[in-house]
Every structure is written in C-alpha cells, then in structure tokens.
Design an enzyme around this catalytic site. Structure first.
Site, mmCIF file in Angstrom:
data_model
loop_
_atom_site.group_PDB
_atom_site.id
_atom_site.type_symbol
_atom_site.label_atom_id
_atom_site.label_comp_id
_atom_site.label_asym_id
_atom_site.label_seq_id
_atom_site.Cartn_x
_atom_site.Cartn_y
_atom_site.Cartn_z
ATOM 1 N N SER A 1 -83.329 107.203 -37.934
ATOM 2 C CA SER A 1 -83.763 106.614 -39.444
ATOM 3 C C SER A 1 -83.961 105.202 -39.570
ATOM 4 O O SER A 1 -83.571 104.559 -38.876
ATOM 5 C CB SER A 1 -82.489 107.221 -40.487
ATOM 6 O OG SER A 1 -82.705 106.599 -41.753
ATOM 7 N N TYR B 1 -73.608 106.989 -42.658
ATOM 8 C CA TYR B 1 -74.946 107.575 -42.234
ATOM 9 C C TYR B 1 -75.655 106.383 -41.364
ATOM 10 O O TYR B 1 -76.292 106.984 -40.279
ATOM 11 C CB TYR B 1 -75.951 107.922 -43.494
ATOM 12 C CG TYR B 1 -77.275 108.554 -43.086
ATOM 13 C CD1 TYR B 1 -77.016 109.827 -42.778
ATOM 14 C CD2 TYR B 1 -78.112 107.683 -43.213
ATOM 15 C CE1 TYR B 1 -78.515 110.209 -42.172
ATOM 16 C CE2 TYR B 1 -79.573 108.337 -42.740
ATOM 17 C CZ TYR B 1 -79.599 109.524 -42.344
ATOM 18 O OH TYR B 1 -80.721 110.160 -42.131
HETATM 19 P P1 NDP Z 1 -83.246 118.852 -43.693
HETATM 20 O O1 NDP Z 1 -81.789 118.930 -44.601
HETATM 21 O O2 NDP Z 1 -84.493 119.378 -44.093
HETATM 22 O O3 NDP Z 1 -82.855 119.244 -42.382
HETATM 23 C C1 NDP Z 1 -81.596 118.921 -41.521
HETATM 24 C C2 NDP Z 1 -81.605 120.027 -40.626
HETATM 25 O O4 NDP Z 1 -80.262 119.708 -39.952
HETATM 26 C C3 NDP Z 1 -81.568 121.542 -41.191
HETATM 27 O O5 NDP Z 1 -82.052 122.377 -40.060
HETATM 28 C C4 NDP Z 1 -79.858 121.848 -40.798
HETATM 29 O O6 NDP Z 1 -79.929 123.188 -40.694
HETATM 30 C C5 NDP Z 1 -79.693 120.941 -39.737
HETATM 31 N N1 NDP Z 1 -78.232 120.786 -39.496
HETATM 32 C C6 NDP Z 1 -77.170 120.199 -40.348
HETATM 33 N N2 NDP Z 1 -75.984 120.338 -40.063
HETATM 34 C C7 NDP Z 1 -76.250 121.122 -38.877
HETATM 35 C C8 NDP Z 1 -75.192 121.269 -38.072
HETATM 36 N N3 NDP Z 1 -73.809 121.319 -38.162
HETATM 37 N N4 NDP Z 1 -75.614 122.194 -36.671
HETATM 38 C C9 NDP Z 1 -76.808 122.412 -36.639
HETATM 39 N N5 NDP Z 1 -77.652 122.129 -37.754
HETATM 40 C C10 NDP Z 1 -77.428 121.296 -38.617
HETATM 41 O O7 NDP Z 1 -83.593 117.259 -43.837
HETATM 42 P P2 NDP Z 1 -84.669 116.565 -42.644
HETATM 43 O O8 NDP Z 1 -85.571 117.425 -42.035
HETATM 44 O O9 NDP Z 1 -84.946 115.420 -43.380
HETATM 45 O O10 NDP Z 1 -83.543 115.975 -41.625
HETATM 46 C C11 NDP Z 1 -83.895 116.076 -40.156
HETATM 47 C C12 NDP Z 1 -83.212 114.770 -39.550
HETATM 48 O O11 NDP Z 1 -84.244 113.684 -39.997
HETATM 49 C C13 NDP Z 1 -81.932 114.597 -39.706
HETATM 50 O O12 NDP Z 1 -81.460 113.874 -38.622
HETATM 51 C C14 NDP Z 1 -82.330 113.275 -40.864
HETATM 52 O O13 NDP Z 1 -81.081 112.440 -40.788
HETATM 53 C C15 NDP Z 1 -83.187 112.558 -40.307
HETATM 54 N N6 NDP Z 1 -83.918 111.825 -41.315
HETATM 55 C C16 NDP Z 1 -84.582 112.280 -42.286
HETATM 56 C C17 NDP Z 1 -85.159 111.480 -43.328
HETATM 57 C C18 NDP Z 1 -85.464 111.881 -44.574
HETATM 58 O O14 NDP Z 1 -86.071 110.954 -45.558
HETATM 59 N N7 NDP Z 1 -85.708 113.265 -44.880
HETATM 60 C C19 NDP Z 1 -85.401 109.493 -42.909
HETATM 61 C C20 NDP Z 1 -84.700 109.621 -41.737
HETATM 62 C C21 NDP Z 1 -84.062 110.427 -40.935
HETATM 63 P P3 NDP Z 1 -78.758 124.119 -41.252
HETATM 64 O O15 NDP Z 1 -78.067 123.770 -42.329
HETATM 65 O O16 NDP Z 1 -79.395 125.519 -41.282
HETATM 66 O O17 NDP Z 1 -77.618 124.139 -40.180
#
Ligand code: NDP
Length: 247
Positions: free
Chosen positions: A140, A153
């Site tokens: 990030s 975070y």
């Molecule tokens: P979402 O919340 O849409 O996606 C997050 C994903 O992580 C979901 O598919 C969720 O699936 C999964 N997840 C969370 N906890 C677990 C777990 N314990 N085991 C397996 N899967 C898990 O957000 P984003 O797509 O934005 O996030 C994706 C990545 O991008 C993250 O690492 C986030 O930190 C990073 N990011 C996002 C930014 C943004 O602005 N959106 C900016 C910078 C980085 P489920 O709940 O079904 O398990």
C-alpha cells in the site's frame, strides 16, 4: 506471458483480487481463487468459466498455514503446476492508537503479515524446486509513508516491502529465478473500508475515497503487466493511484 500460467490469488472474493482474477483469466491464465467468502468465489469462478476461462476456488483463511498449503495442492492437482501466487488478502481497520482496538491490531498482523508468510511458506518449496515462480503482494502507499490512524496497518505493509525485497535478493543469490513484485496502491474503490470499525475514521476515509478513488481494474492491469514480462525480467515495485491525489 500470461496465457496458461497457473495463478493462485488470495483475497479473491472482492475488490483487487476479484478484478485481477477476471482480468488474468480473460488473458488465458488458469486461476485458483481463495478467500473466506465462498459464495463470492463461486460466483466469480462461474463468471470466469462463462466467459470461456479456467477457475477453481477454495475456502481459504490466510492466517491458517494448512489452508495455504491446501490451495497450493489444489492448483497442482487441478492444473499440474503453480507459476504465480498473488498474496493480496488484507484488512484495514484503521483507528487512532488511543482507541486501543488491540484485537484489530493483532488481526492486521495475522492477515496482512502472517497471511503473506503463510502463503510464501506454502509455495516456496515448489518454486525453489522448479527454479521459477512469481510472488506478487499488495502492499500500500501506507507501506511507503506514515498516516495517522494507520500505525498498525502501515506497519504491516512496510513489513511486506522489506520481506519482498529480501525474497528478490535471496532468489537472485540462490539462482532460483523467483520473481518478487510488490504493488503499492493508493485509494482503490473496493470493500476495504468496510473493515474499519471506527465510524469517524470510516466516514473520513470514505470522503477521501469518494474524491480520489479509482477502480480495482486499474490494479488488475498492473498485475497483468508484471506477470506478462519475460521470465528474465522482474518488475519489483509499482506505486499506483489516482492521478489527482495530492498526498
Ligand atoms: P477488499 O476488502 O475488497 O478485499 C480484501 C480481500 O481480502 C477479500 O477478498 C477478503 O476476502 C480477503 N481477506 C480478508 N481477510 C482474509 C483472511 N483471513 N483470509 C483470506 N482472505 C481474507 O479490499 P481490496 O481489494 O482493496 O484489498 C486487497 C488488498 O489491497 C489488501 O491487502 C489491501 O490492504 C490492499 N490495498 C487496498 C487499497 C485500497 O484503497 N482499496 C490500497 C492499498 C492496498 P474474505 O473476506 O472473503 O475472506
């Protein structure tokens, strides 16, 4: 080349993971989807197959080593090999430290740090033995700069940067040809803000995302680009965000 590569994606049930799965599958990759919400994974895999692509899915909690091991086995059993693992699962329950949301501090460490470690541990013996492989992670901009409200975070995402850089160096030293790519997104419109339990922080961040957020497909195209490079070339780091962001 993307075509025919076998790509495991964690956090594939929404946002960046979902967009990447669909984009890669449309370009001929065979995708293996993991997350906890299997209803979402089922829908996404069906969408991909309807469009003529290949996808399988498995319930995956990245905090459990056995789940990570199993998804690697699923990839091998279904498609015969693993070429790429996109360690993308993450949560961002931001709050001021004084709010003392210590359970959430630990949750971020478990998912954002240990989830990456578990995923790498699951795939590294395979990549080392086959002397090829590609690990991609979603850090990030909070892994590059400090933001109030994001102490833990950001810390988890700084960890990812260090870890991936050493993975790249050690792979080069050991001649295992494992490519390491870290992506540093800024504000991307996904479900990530729903992980924030502090209502004031969630509202403030929603305002920022409403103004600056870009789509998850923008990150997916960067993932495509990284995978599509010739095998002797690695894109180590990408920072990707809205063109109008002032920070
Ligand atoms: P979402 O919340 O849409 O996606 C997050 C994903 O992580 C979901 O598919 C969720 O699936 C999964 N997840 C969370 N906890 C677990 C777990 N314990 N085991 C397996 N899967 C898990 O957000 P984003 O797509 O934005 O996030 C994706 C990545 O991008 C993250 O690492 C986030 O930190 C990073 N990011 C996002 C930014 C943004 O602005 N959106 C900016 C910078 C980085 P489920 O709940 O079904 O398990």
């Amino acid at each position: 080349m993307i075509k025919d590569k076998v790509v495991i994606i964690t956090g594939a049930s929404s946002g960046i993971g979902e967009a990447s799965a669909k984009s890669l599958a449309a370009k001929g990759a065979k995708v293996v989807l993991g997350a906890r919400r299997t209803d979402n994974l089922k829908r996404i895999a069906a969408d991909i197959e309807r469009a003529g692509g290949y996808a399988v899915f498995q319930e995956l909690d990245v905090t459990k080593q056995s789940d990570n091991d199993e998804i690697v086995e699923l990839a091998k059993a279904t498609y015969g090999r693993v070429d790429v693992i996109f360690l993308n699962a993450g949560v961002m329950p931001n709050a001021m430290l004084s709010a003392m949301k210590t359970d959430e501090w630990h949750q971020m460490v478990d998912v954002n740090i240990k989830g990456v470690l578990n995923g790498v541990a699951a795939v590294l013996p395979t990549f080392t033995a086959q002397k090829s492989g590609h690990v991609i992670t979603t850090s990030s901009v909070a892994g590059l700069k400090a933001y109030p409200g994001g102490a833990v975070y950001g810390g988890t995402k700084w960890f990812v940067r260090d870890f991936m850089e050493v993975l790249r160096m050690e792979s080069a030293m050991e001649g295992t040809n494992i490519r390491a790519t870290t992506i540093y997104p800024a504000a991307i419109n996904t479900e990530l803000l729903t992980t924030i339990s502090d209502h004031a922080v969630a509202d403030t961040m929603q305002g920022i995302y409403d103004k600056y957020g870009i789509s998850a497909e923008r990150i997916a195209s960067v993932v495509d680009f990284a995978i599509d490079q010739p095998e002797d070339t690695v894109i180590n780091e990408f920072t990707v965000g809205p063109a109008n962001q002032p920070w």
